[in-house]
Design a protein around this motif. Structure first.
Motif, short mmCIF file in Angstrom:
data_model
loop_
_atom_site.label_atom_id
_atom_site.label_comp_id
_atom_site.label_asym_id
_atom_site.label_seq_id
_atom_site.Cartn_x
_atom_site.Cartn_y
_atom_site.Cartn_z
N SER A 271 10.26 -8.60 -5.44
CA SER A 271 11.08 -8.71 -4.78
C SER A 271 12.40 -9.17 -4.82
CB SER A 271 10.61 -9.48 -3.84
OG SER A 271 11.37 -9.45 -2.59
N PRO A 272 13.28 -8.30 -3.79
CA PRO A 272 14.86 -8.36 -4.28
C PRO A 272 14.98 -10.25 -3.50
CG PRO A 272 15.07 -6.95 -3.36
CD PRO A 272 13.22 -7.42 -3.72
N ALA A 273 13.94 -10.03 -2.83
CA ALA A 273 14.29 -11.48 -1.40
C ALA A 273 13.84 -13.14 -2.64
CB ALA A 273 13.63 -11.10 -0.37
N ASP A 274 12.80 -12.75 -3.36
CA ASP A 274 12.03 -13.89 -4.32
C ASP A 274 13.53 -14.60 -4.81
OD1 ASP A 274 10.65 -15.48 -4.95
OD2 ASP A 274 9.64 -14.63 -6.14
N ALA A 275 13.19 -16.20 -5.00
CA ALA A 275 14.02 -16.63 -5.95
C ALA A 275 14.23 -16.66 -7.42
CB ALA A 275 14.06 -18.37 -5.84
N THR A 276 15.86 -16.02 -7.29
CA THR A 276 15.78 -15.83 -8.92
C THR A 276 14.78 -16.74 -10.29
OG1 THR A 276 18.23 -16.61 -9.26
CG2 THR A 276 17.63 -14.64 -8.22
N PRO A 277 15.15 -16.60 -11.69
CA PRO A 277 14.42 -17.37 -12.20
C PRO A 277 16.03 -18.93 -12.40
CG PRO A 277 14.60 -15.44 -13.32
CD PRO A 277 15.12 -14.90 -12.02
N TYR A 278 16.78 -18.65 -11.88
CA TYR A 278 17.79 -19.60 -11.52
C TYR A 278 17.85 -20.46 -10.74
CZ TYR A 278 20.07 -15.79 -15.28
OH TYR A 278 20.41 -15.54 -16.41
N ILE B 215 22.31 -12.23 1.28
CA ILE B 215 22.28 -10.62 1.06
C ILE B 215 20.29 -9.96 -0.17
CG2 ILE B 215 23.09 -8.68 -0.71
CD1 ILE B 215 26.06 -10.96 0.21
N ARG B 216 20.26 -10.51 -1.27
CA ARG B 216 19.64 -9.92 -1.41
C ARG B 216 17.85 -9.78 -0.43
NH1 ARG B 216 19.49 -14.08 -5.27
NH2 ARG B 216 17.23 -14.85 -5.03
N ARG B 217 17.91 -10.77 0.34
CA ARG B 217 16.69 -11.18 1.36
C ARG B 217 17.12 -9.67 2.13
NH1 ARG B 217 14.87 -15.29 5.90
NH2 ARG B 217 13.61 -13.17 6.94
N LEU B 218 18.39 -8.95 2.93
CA LEU B 218 18.39 -8.14 3.31
C LEU B 218 17.65 -6.65 2.79
CD1 LEU B 218 22.43 -9.01 4.38
CD2 LEU B 218 19.94 -8.71 5.42
N TRP C 282 9.73 -12.51 3.15
CA TRP C 282 10.47 -13.70 2.55
C TRP C 282 10.90 -14.21 1.26
CZ3 TRP C 282 7.14 -13.43 6.75
CH2 TRP C 282 7.14 -13.57 8.21
N GLY C 283 10.32 -13.53 0.68
CA GLY C 283 10.11 -14.19 -1.25
C GLY C 283 9.59 -15.36 -1.20
N GLY C 284 8.92 -15.53 -0.32
CA GLY C 284 7.90 -16.71 -0.26
C GLY C 284 6.34 -16.93 -0.19
N PRO C 285 5.60 -17.77 -0.05
CA PRO C 285 4.65 -17.69 0.85
C PRO C 285 4.91 -18.44 2.09
CG PRO C 285 4.67 -19.64 -0.85
CD PRO C 285 5.52 -18.94 -1.20
N VAL C 286 4.04 -17.61 3.10
CA VAL C 286 3.78 -18.65 4.81
C VAL C 286 3.02 -18.47 4.68
CG1 VAL C 286 6.08 -16.80 5.14
CG2 VAL C 286 4.00 -16.41 5.25
N ARG C 287 3.07 -19.34 6.28
CA ARG C 287 1.51 -19.69 6.33
C ARG C 287 2.07 -19.65 8.43
NH1 ARG C 287 4.98 -23.67 4.92
NH2 ARG C 287 4.83 -25.78 6.23
N VAL D 53 3.87 -7.87 5.64
CA VAL D 53 3.66 -9.04 4.65
C VAL D 53 3.18 -8.92 3.40
CG1 VAL D 53 4.28 -11.29 6.72
CG2 VAL D 53 2.37 -10.97 4.53
N PRO D 54 4.50 -8.96 2.09
CA PRO D 54 3.69 -8.60 1.22
C PRO D 54 2.24 -9.51 0.76
CG PRO D 54 5.98 -9.47 1.06
CD PRO D 54 5.49 -9.52 2.65
N ASP D 55 0.95 -8.70 -0.13
CA ASP D 55 0.08 -9.98 -0.02
C ASP D 55 0.09 -11.38 -0.99
OD1 ASP D 55 -0.63 -7.23 0.24
OD2 ASP D 55 -2.43 -6.90 -0.99
N ALA D 56 1.38 -11.70 -1.67
CA ALA D 56 1.48 -12.60 -2.12
C ALA D 56 1.74 -13.56 -1.39
CB ALA D 56 2.80 -12.92 -3.46
#
Length: 316
Positions: free
Chosen positions: A4-11, A154-157, A210-215, A258-261
């Motif tokens: 997902s473009p919303a996820d954190a990049t490797p950098y 911007i990636r999150r958009l 959101w490019g990450g896990p939620v609860r 939300v995404p499965d992950a």
């Protein structure tokens, strides 16, 4: 990490700018690996993310492939003494980022109104142009290298647009007994991503990544990658109420897809069990929810509700 473009990049995972040289990148990897290693008191999930980040940018060939969105000749290996992520994937992301092409198959599809993800893509493109520099030409706004170098906001958009389009594709495949409206005007509350009508009920639906896990905590969705003050459930409730007031229809329930992950279970209730405020639904479970597996008892008059919505709904 996901694709997902919303996820954190490797950098971002390694804590260095994308312009870091190879030696700086290697030092950042070793530091992050020490800080997150479970045997040294770190967190196993974070350690895994560090390994995947390194495998995506840890060699010059892999780094070029990631930065350009191309497919490398072979997967990179982690430095000596480290773990490697065997499920690393790469490939051209351009087609995944660009607007979806029209379907060519002849299968019966849901009745669809509005443009799923349309407003989110407009907002993304405007933000991307402002980031690049107003007046500067952008040959391809969906170039993977350009998107991966953009700020995460911007990636999150773009991630939001892709999430809305993914939901729309699932609903479309549910057949002609389903009607869906996309990007509904919710007045001062912005927009409601989708309204889905089928015999099991009328659903107000938001799609987000959101490019990450939620609860769920205290009746709200929370997570490290949410913006400060962001309250997704409250925002969904407000948007649904605005559309409900405008159209004079009553929703069976509200779904946050939300995404499965992002979550560990298919469906989670937010609020009291007898009358939940909303359901947080894994994308892969959406069809089951809409088909009535978790729906409240009772049905809706599909023809009456559809006619009323057609006469009153407004799009953004």
């Amino acid at each position: 990490m996901t694709d997902s473009p919303a996820d954190a990049t490797p950098y971002e995972v390694l804590g260095v700018p994308a312009s870091a040289d190879d030696e700086e990148l290697r030092r950042a990897y070793r530091r992050a690996a020490r800080e997150t290693h479970p045997d040294l008191g770190g967190d196993a999930v974070r350690f895994r993310r560090v390994q995947i980040a390194w495998e995506r940018v840890g060699t010059p060939a892999a780094r070029r492939a990631y930065d350009t969105g191309s497919r490398p000749g072979s997967a990179p290996s982690a430095p000596s003494g480290s773990s490697s992520a065997s499920d690393w994937r790469s490939g051209s992301a351009r087609d995944a980022y660009a607007p979806p092409a029209g379907r060519r198959d002849s299968r019966p599809r849901a009745r669809s109104h509005g443009h799923p993800g349309g407003r989110s893509r407009e907002v993304f493109l405007a933000a991307e142009r402002e980031w690049v520099g107003l007046g500067d030409p952008i040959e391809d706004p969906y170039d993977p290298g350009l998107i991966r170098s953009a700020p995460r906001s911007i990636r999150r958009l773009l991630g939001e647009a892709l999430a809305e389009e993914a939901t729309a594709a699932i609903v479309a495949d549910m057949g002609i007994g389903v009607t869906v409206w996309h990007d509904l005007d919710a007045g001062a509350e912005g927009k409601l991503d989708h309204v889905v009508l089928l015999p099991s009920g009328l659903w107000a639906v938001e799609s987000i990544d959101w490019g990450g896990p939620v609860r769920i905590e205290h009746g709200e969705v929370v997570g490290e990658t949410l913006e400060p003050g962001e309250r997704p459930v409250k925002e969904l409730v407000r948007a649904a109420r605005a559309v409900q007031k405008q159209t004079r229809v009553r929703f069976t329930g509200r779904l946050l897809v939300v995404p499965d992950a992002a979550v560990d279970v298919d469906v989670q209730l937010v609020g009291p069990q007898r009358k939940p405020t909303a359901f947080v639904v894994r994308r892969s479970a959406l069809g089951q929810v809409l088909n009535g597996v978790w729906s409240p008892e009772g049905a809706v008059d599909v023809f009456e509700v559809r006619d009323r919505l057609q006469q009153t709904v407004r799009f953004v």
